[in-house]
Design a protein around this motif. Structure first.
Motif, PDB file in Angstrom:
ATOM      1  N   ASP A   1      -4.354  -2.144  -5.509  1.00 27.02           N
ATOM      2  CA  ASP A   1      -3.669  -2.412  -4.241  1.00 27.02           C
ATOM      3  C   ASP A   1      -4.273  -3.687  -3.638  1.00 27.02           C
ATOM      4  O   ASP A   1      -5.381  -3.666  -3.104  1.00 27.02           O
TER       5      ASP A   1
ATOM      6  N   SER B   1       0.832  -1.223   0.000  1.00 29.51           N
ATOM      7  CA  SER B   1       0.000   0.000   0.000  1.00 29.51           C
ATOM      8  C   SER B   1       0.855   1.257   0.000  1.00 29.51           C
ATOM      9  O   SER B   1       0.517   2.247  -0.668  1.00 29.51           O
TER      10      SER B   1
ATOM     11  N   ASP C   1      -8.239  -4.725  -1.090  1.00 26.09           N
ATOM     12  CA  ASP C   1      -7.930  -5.329   0.190  1.00 26.09           C
ATOM     13  C   ASP C   1      -8.965  -4.882   1.227  1.00 26.09           C
ATOM     14  O   ASP C   1      -9.214  -3.679   1.367  1.00 26.09           O
TER      15      ASP C   1
ATOM     16  N   THR D   1      -6.602   0.105   3.528  1.00 19.80           N
ATOM     17  CA  THR D   1      -5.499   1.050   3.759  1.00 19.80           C
ATOM     18  C   THR D   1      -5.523   2.169   2.721  1.00 19.80           C
ATOM     19  O   THR D   1      -5.239   3.331   3.033  1.00 19.80           O
TER      20      THR D   1
HETATM   21 MG   LIG Z   1      -1.833  -2.981   2.113  1.00 19.72          MG
END
Ligand SMILES: [Mg+2]
Ligand SMILES: Nc1ncnc2c1ncn2[C@@H]1O[C@H](COP(=O)(O)OP(=O)(O)O)[C@@H](O)[C@H]1O
Length: 395
Positions: free
Chosen positions: A245, A123, A146, A150
């Motif tokens: 990501d 990230s 994800d 994040t």
């Molecule tokens: Mg991450």
């Protein structure tokens, strides 16, 4: 001090977990209101004349002349110092013809940033790379794949409070690929749009792997691991680079990212456990591709050495990696830097901090500049080659 948890007893794990979850949420909402909400008001910093000249590749005389001729090119002035927004810098680039334009006939780069392990810098790298590309005048979309969300935090959203399930990539994967258009959010960072992730993605993962649920959907929506690729077709031409990501896994969401991408970047800190995890990742992904019977081709595949502490053991591991993996390992790497860590703790990349002559800042920034410069050069080559191919076909 006795822990508040003792009152719940230690016999029943369910009770303990419930208590942890409630107390943890209390801590989070406290912290969130105090600190993270401030990120929501986050603005991209403005750039002084020297930086504006470097970014637009034009002299200060050119910029002054331009603002005299057309007041819409006038920057904000505080105590006689000029401050340029990225938006203004991009307009000047457009006017001066110094903004890089992805050539007609080329496709955007869809890059998955992926590794089995958490904490390897996926990230952090994704955010810094998005910033660097946008600062270079490219059009960037970041998609959170994800459940930890994040990416959302980096853009000033609290993943499970500010983002509803309908605002994540969920609906495009489960219901309607064309709905992806409605999910795109502009951010405080000129040139960067996002589709943020949150915990909802964990439910998406369960749904996509529910055989009974999916059997009737395949005809309408395609295979569960191809949904992202199908959705991106609706928007990909609006961007130069789309960054995915990924979470620390090879679950169905990551497989969607792998199927949708034409570039794959695997961040690996030069340490044995991370290298071991990288090998397992490669083995598992290879098995998946074999099982699915798919031939996957990529325009770009690199291992990026991240969090490199530059000590003897890590240098030795890097040497071995270079020897065995050759040019698949990027020439440049990201150093382990207290400055990068500090910026990450405030959900920032180094590119967002005011430029500083401080040694730790310079060291961290230099390493990022090297890495993203290498990546951008490779992308430009890919774009130019694709455009040339189209031109050859036309002739
Ligand atoms: Mg991450
Ligand atoms: N180059 C670096 N130097 C120092 N710390 C780093 C660096 N890159 C990442 N970190 C730290 O590692 C943590 C985890 O990184 P992150 O990018 O969130 O990992 P991942 O996405 O792979 O789980 C970050 O919060 C940051 O504190």
């Amino acid at each position: 001090m006795t822990s508040a948890l003792t009152q719940y007893g230690v016999d029943d794990l369910q009770i303990i977990l419930g208590a942890f979850s409630d107390l943890g949420t209390d801590i989070l909402s406290g912290v969130v209101t105090e600190h993270i909400k401030a990120v929501n008001k986050k603005e991209l910093r403005k750039f002084k004349m020297k930086e504006a000249c470097e970014m637009t590749e034009r002299s200060d005389a050119f910029l002054r002349k331009l603002e005299q001729a057309d007041p819409s090119f006038e920057p904000e002035k505080i105590n006689g110092i000029r401050y340029y927004t990225l938006e203004l810098i991009n307009r000047i680039r457009d006017k001066a013809g110094t903004r890089y334009k992805r050539p007609a006939g080329s496709d955007p780069i869809i890059i998955a940033i992926s590794h089995f392990k958490g904490g390897v810098g996926k990230s952090t790298t994704t955010k810094a790379m998005a910033d660097k590309f946008a600062l270079s005048g490219l059009r960037v979309l970041g998609i959170g794949m994800d459940g930890q969300g994040t990416d959302a935090l980096y853009y000033g959203f609290i993943p499970d409070l500010d983002i509803s399930p309908e605002e994540t990539i969920r609906s495009a994967l489960l219901n309607d690929p064309s709905s992806i258009k409605k999910l795109i959010k502009n951010t405080y960072f000129n040139g960067i749009d996002i589709i943020p992730g949150n915990l909802t993605l964990t439910q998406v993962e369960i749904k996509l792997t529910d055989y009974k649920d999916q059997i009737n959907q395949v005809k309408k929506l395609g295979f569960p691991d191809e949904r992202l690729a199908n959705a991106l077709k609706f928007i990909k031409d609006d961007y130069d680079v789309i960054l995915l990501d990924c979470g620390p896994n090879l679950n169905i969401l990551t497989l969607n990212a792998i199927n949708a991408c034409n570039a794959l970047l695997i961040p690996v800190p030069p340490a044995l456990p991370d290298l071991a995890s990288f090998c397992t990742y490669c083995k598992t992904l290879r098995e998946h591709l074999e099982f699915s019977g798919k031939t996957k081709t990529l325009e770009f595949f690199r291992v990026l050495v991240t969090k490199h502490p530059k000590n003897k053991p890590s240098e030795n591991i890097l040497k071995l990696m270079l020897k065995e993996f050759g040019s698949y390992v990027m020439q440049k790497h990201i150093v382990y830097s207290a400055e990068i860590e500090r910026a990450a703790a405030n959900f920032c990349s180094l590119y967002e901090l005011p430029s500083s002559s401080q040694k730790t800042y310079q060291r961290g920034l230099e390493s990022m500049e090297g890495v993203f410069g290498e990546i951008l050069d490779a992308f430009k080559q890919i774009w130019e080659a694709a455009a040339n191919e189209v031109n050859e076909d036309v002739k």
